[in-house]
Write a protein that holds these residues in place. Structure first.
Motif, PDB file in Angstrom:
ATOM      1  N   GLY A   1       0.791  -1.227   0.000  1.00 16.87           N
ATOM      2  CA  GLY A   1       0.000   0.000   0.000  1.00 16.87           C
ATOM      3  C   GLY A   1       0.818   1.270   0.000  1.00 16.87           C
ATOM      4  O   GLY A   1       0.264   2.370   0.156  1.00 16.87           O
ATOM      5  N   SER A   2       2.129   1.143  -0.192  1.00 17.30           N
ATOM      6  CA  SER A   2       3.013   2.311  -0.159  1.00 17.30           C
ATOM      7  C   SER A   2       3.107   2.993  -1.521  1.00 17.30           C
ATOM      8  O   SER A   2       3.461   2.362  -2.516  1.00 17.30           O
ATOM      9  CB  SER A   2       4.410   1.892   0.298  1.00 17.30           C
ATOM     10  N   ARG A   3       2.854   4.297  -1.554  1.00 16.86           N
ATOM     11  CA  ARG A   3       2.998   5.052  -2.798  1.00 16.86           C
ATOM     12  C   ARG A   3       4.465   5.152  -3.194  1.00 16.86           C
ATOM     13  O   ARG A   3       4.793   5.209  -4.387  1.00 16.86           O
ATOM     14  CB  ARG A   3       2.371   6.436  -2.627  1.00 16.86           C
ATOM     15  N   LYS A   4       5.375   5.151  -2.217  1.00 15.20           N
ATOM     16  CA  LYS A   4       6.801   5.164  -2.546  1.00 15.20           C
ATOM     17  C   LYS A   4       7.205   3.884  -3.270  1.00 15.20           C
ATOM     18  O   LYS A   4       8.095   3.899  -4.128  1.00 15.20           O
ATOM     19  CB  LYS A   4       7.647   5.352  -1.285  1.00 15.20           C
ATOM     20  N   LEU A   5       6.546   2.770  -2.916  1.00 14.27           N
ATOM     21  CA  LEU A   5       6.830   1.528  -3.639  1.00 14.27           C
ATOM     22  C   LEU A   5       6.393   1.661  -5.094  1.00 14.27           C
ATOM     23  O   LEU A   5       7.080   1.163  -5.997  1.00 14.27           O
ATOM     24  CB  LEU A   5       6.119   0.346  -2.976  1.00 14.27           C
ATOM     25  N   THR A   6       5.279   2.327  -5.327  1.00 13.26           N
ATOM     26  CA  THR A   6       4.835   2.569  -6.703  1.00 13.26           C
ATOM     27  C   THR A   6       5.916   3.303  -7.487  1.00 13.26           C
ATOM     28  O   THR A   6       6.265   2.920  -8.612  1.00 13.26           O
ATOM     29  CB  THR A   6       3.539   3.397  -6.723  1.00 13.26           C
ATOM     30  N   THR A   7       6.447   4.348  -6.886  1.00 16.62           N
ATOM     31  CA  THR A   7       7.503   5.124  -7.544  1.00 16.62           C
ATOM     32  C   THR A   7       8.713   4.251  -7.842  1.00 16.62           C
ATOM     33  O   THR A   7       9.287   4.305  -8.936  1.00 16.62           O
ATOM     34  CB  THR A   7       7.928   6.309  -6.656  1.00 16.62           C
ATOM     35  N   PHE A   8       9.083   3.434  -6.869  1.00 17.67           N
ATOM     36  CA  PHE A   8      10.244   2.562  -7.036  1.00 17.67           C
ATOM     37  C   PHE A   8      10.019   1.558  -8.163  1.00 17.67           C
ATOM     38  O   PHE A   8      10.869   1.385  -9.046  1.00 17.67           O
ATOM     39  CB  PHE A   8      10.521   1.829  -5.723  1.00 17.67           C
ATOM     40  N   LEU A   9       8.885   0.868  -8.144  1.00 14.65           N
ATOM     41  CA  LEU A   9       8.612  -0.158  -9.152  1.00 14.65           C
ATOM     42  C   LEU A   9       8.467   0.450 -10.542  1.00 14.65           C
ATOM     43  O   LEU A   9       8.900  -0.148 -11.541  1.00 14.65           O
ATOM     44  CB  LEU A   9       7.350  -0.937  -8.778  1.00 14.65           C
ATOM     45  N   GLN A  10       7.870   1.632 -10.629  1.00 13.11           N
ATOM     46  CA  GLN A  10       7.761   2.310 -11.928  1.00 13.11           C
ATOM     47  C   GLN A  10       9.133   2.677 -12.455  1.00 13.11           C
ATOM     48  O   GLN A  10       9.388   2.582 -13.668  1.00 13.11           O
ATOM     49  CB  GLN A  10       6.885   3.559 -11.797  1.00 13.11           C
ATOM     50  N   TRP A  11      10.023   3.104 -11.566  1.00 13.47           N
ATOM     51  CA  TRP A  11      11.384   3.461 -11.987  1.00 13.47           C
ATOM     52  C   TRP A  11      12.108   2.227 -12.531  1.00 13.47           C
ATOM     53  O   TRP A  11      12.764   2.298 -13.571  1.00 13.47           O
ATOM     54  CB  TRP A  11      12.141   4.058 -10.809  1.00 13.47           C
ATOM     55  N   ILE A  12      11.978   1.085 -11.841  1.00 17.34           N
ATOM     56  CA  ILE A  12      12.597  -0.144 -12.319  1.00 17.34           C
ATOM     57  C   ILE A  12      12.006  -0.539 -13.671  1.00 17.34           C
ATOM     58  O   ILE A  12      12.728  -0.914 -14.603  1.00 17.34           O
ATOM     59  CB  ILE A  12      12.401  -1.303 -11.315  1.00 17.34           C
ATOM     60  N   ALA A  13      10.688  -0.442 -13.786  1.00 16.10           N
ATOM     61  CA  ALA A  13      10.022  -0.834 -15.032  1.00 16.10           C
ATOM     62  C   ALA A  13      10.461   0.029 -16.205  1.00 16.10           C
ATOM     63  O   ALA A  13      10.512  -0.439 -17.350  1.00 16.10           O
ATOM     64  CB  ALA A  13       8.506  -0.746 -14.859  1.00 16.10           C
ATOM     65  N   GLY A  14      10.782   1.285 -15.920  1.00 18.19           N
ATOM     66  CA  GLY A  14      11.196   2.193 -16.989  1.00 18.19           C
ATOM     67  C   GLY A  14      12.686   2.190 -17.260  1.00 18.19           C
ATOM     68  O   GLY A  14      13.163   2.931 -18.120  1.00 18.19           O
ATOM     69  N   SER A  15      13.423   1.368 -16.533  1.00 18.22           N
ATOM     70  CA  SER A  15      14.876   1.307 -16.698  1.00 18.22           C
ATOM     71  C   SER A  15      15.247   0.104 -17.556  1.00 18.22           C
ATOM     72  O   SER A  15      14.390  -0.650 -18.024  1.00 18.22           O
ATOM     73  CB  SER A  15      15.558   1.192 -15.334  1.00 18.22           C
ATOM     74  N   GLU A  16      16.540  -0.093 -17.751  1.00 15.29           N
ATOM     75  CA  GLU A  16      17.028  -1.266 -18.470  1.00 15.29           C
ATOM     76  C   GLU A  16      17.395  -2.385 -17.493  1.00 15.29           C
ATOM     77  O   GLU A  16      18.120  -3.313 -17.840  1.00 15.29           O
ATOM     78  CB  GLU A  16      18.242  -0.888 -19.320  1.00 15.29           C
ATOM     79  N   LEU A  17      16.859  -2.287 -16.297  1.00 15.90           N
ATOM     80  CA  LEU A  17      17.129  -3.283 -15.265  1.00 15.90           C
ATOM     81  C   LEU A  17      15.981  -4.288 -15.179  1.00 15.90           C
ATOM     82  O   LEU A  17      14.824  -3.947 -15.442  1.00 15.90           O
ATOM     83  CB  LEU A  17      17.307  -2.602 -13.906  1.00 15.90           C
ATOM     84  N   THR A  18      16.305  -5.499 -14.794  1.00 17.02           N
ATOM     85  CA  THR A  18      15.322  -6.565 -14.633  1.00 17.02           C
ATOM     86  C   THR A  18      15.541  -7.206 -13.268  1.00 17.02           C
ATOM     87  O   THR A  18      16.669  -7.301 -12.796  1.00 17.02           O
ATOM     88  CB  THR A  18      15.495  -7.635 -15.735  1.00 17.02           C
ATOM     89  N   ILE A  19      14.462  -7.661 -12.635  1.00 20.85           N
ATOM     90  CA  ILE A  19      14.623  -8.330 -11.349  1.00 20.85           C
ATOM     91  C   ILE A  19      15.037  -9.790 -11.562  1.00 20.85           C
ATOM     92  O   ILE A  19      14.799 -10.374 -12.624  1.00 20.85           O
ATOM     93  CB  ILE A  19      13.346  -8.257 -10.488  1.00 20.85           C
ATOM     94  N   HIS A  20      15.675 -10.359 -10.558  1.00 20.02           N
ATOM     95  CA  HIS A  20      16.005 -11.785 -10.541  1.00 20.02           C
ATOM     96  C   HIS A  20      15.968 -12.225  -9.087  1.00 20.02           C
ATOM     97  O   HIS A  20      16.212 -11.426  -8.180  1.00 20.02           O
ATOM     98  CB  HIS A  20      17.404 -12.038 -11.141  1.00 20.02           C
TER      99      HIS A  20
END
Length: 382
Positions: free
Chosen positions: A107-126
């Motif tokens: 429920g954290s809006r900061k998490l939204t910002t974080f996940l959107q930043w990752i999604a818009g980057s050239e980084l991928t989770i593992h």
């Protein structure tokens, strides 16, 4: 710092090739840079005086972020500003994003910002995820199934392990008491039959947690195991030592992606264990990994948040009944729903990029909860 107790070298090709063949991993030779952090590393899991050495079992996660190619700078200033992280904070950590359990974090809006930043980057989770209870009991089925002479049961080996884990999870206290009584996983030969008989009785007592057919098959396999002359993987081992240490999972990631660079958060215990046995490939030393201070490695800082969220998520699934998971999903607010979709899409993107990026040592019923909650677009866990 060199470790004085150096053991024999380990050839990582002996570790990686079986995994590649078993799971059909076609892109393991690619060149990537992995940033790793961990959460819920309990060091070891054992039974002492009839109790586990930890108060509650949580899911271990080793993982973070990865990008193609060799190491390159990762700029975090824009993300820090977007998340309004104070300048006095030397590094980004999960506590700067959200606190509490998985649903609180979601429920954290900061998490939204974080996940959107990752999604818009050239980084991928593992990540590599491990349920310590599941990992502790799989050898029971693996000790029985190959020796029954019934190849028709082999396709059910994962389901049998998953069902047994569900039964033993119903009453952790009773499970630990049983393990302690027989010195599991170091059973004596005379303990083989009564140990399996008590497992059968637990299946009978908790059969309501399984579909009827599942309970019947699990029961029959355990009963059949009583007539075997040995249980190879749970006899003759140290008594009551369920998990000795976690360095093998670090080693597994280095071995599988041997052409990649691996940057781990500084964990002295893990570093010491890995340095005990020099790693080699084709007779040459493996130098593709290092341990670093997260304050100086943006990739590790980001990985701290990633594994923190994933650790809470998978622990939530192990501790929550399926019906309650469905109810919690239906009750998510707008921010929670957005973050659930972002998480789902990041996991799906990771799987699409390289199926070796995701590794789950968990029972099938918990992975079903993952799909139930995140609702992967193809209808199954990605």
């Amino acid at each position: 710092m060199d470790n004085p107790a150096v053991a024999s070298p380990i050839d990582i090709d002996d570790l990686r090739e079986p995994q590649i063949r078993l799971y059909g991993l076609s892109n393991a030779d690619g060149v990537y840079t992995f940033y790793h952090d961990e959460t819920n590393n309990i060091r070891r899991l054992h039974i002492n005086a009839g109790r586990l050495n930890v108060a509650e079992l949580s899911v271990f996660v080793l993982g973070g972020l990865v990008h193609e190619g060799g190491p390159r700078p990762i700029e975090l200033q824009a993300l820090r500003e977007a998340m309004r992280i104070q300048k006095s904070a030397g590094e980004i950590k999960l506590q700067h994003v959200a606190k509490g359990g998985f649903l609180d974090v979601l429920g954290s809006r900061k998490l939204t910002t974080f996940l959107q930043w990752i999604a818009g980057s050239e980084l991928t989770i593992h990540y590599h995820q491990l349920d310590p209870l599941y990992w502790s009991i799989v050898d029971i089925i693996d000790s029985i199934l190959p020796n029954l002479g019934d190849p028709g049961l082999f396709p059910y080996h994962v389901l049998l392990k998953s069902d047994l884990a569900m039964v033993l999870r119903c009453d952790i206290g009773a499970t630990v008491h049983l393990f302690h009584a027989y010195g599991y996983p170091g059973l004596a030969p005379e303990g083989r039959k009564p140990f399996l008989q008590q497992l059968v009785e637990l299946v009978d007592y908790h059969k309501a947690v399984l579909p009827t057919d599942n309970a019947m098959i699990l029961r029959s396999v355990l009963r059949a195991g009583r007539s075997l002359k040995s249980l190879d993987f749970i006899e003759g081992y140290p008594s009551n030592l369920l998990i000795e240490e976690f360095s093998t999972f670090y080693l597994g990631r280095i071995a599988l992606f041997k052409n990649s660079s691996h940057v781990f958060d500084m964990e002295d215990n893990i570093r010491g264990l890995l340095l005990k046995s020099p790693l080699t490939s084709n007779g040459r030393p493996v130098t593709s990994f290092r341990f670093a201070d997260s304050k100086h490695e943006p990739g590790i800082q980001l990985s701290d948040v990633v594994v923190g969220v994933l650790g809470k998520m998978h622990s939530y699934f192990t501790h929550t009944e399926r019906d309650e998971v469905a109810e919690d999903r239906a009750a998510l607010n707008e921010v929670g729903l957005e973050n659930a979709v972002l998480l789902r899409d990041l996991i799906s993107r990771s799987h699409k990029t390289n199926i070796g990026f995701l590794n789950h040592v968990a029972n099938m019923h918990d992975l079903d909860k993952l799909n139930l909650f995140l609702r992967f677009l193809d209808g199954i866990y990605a």
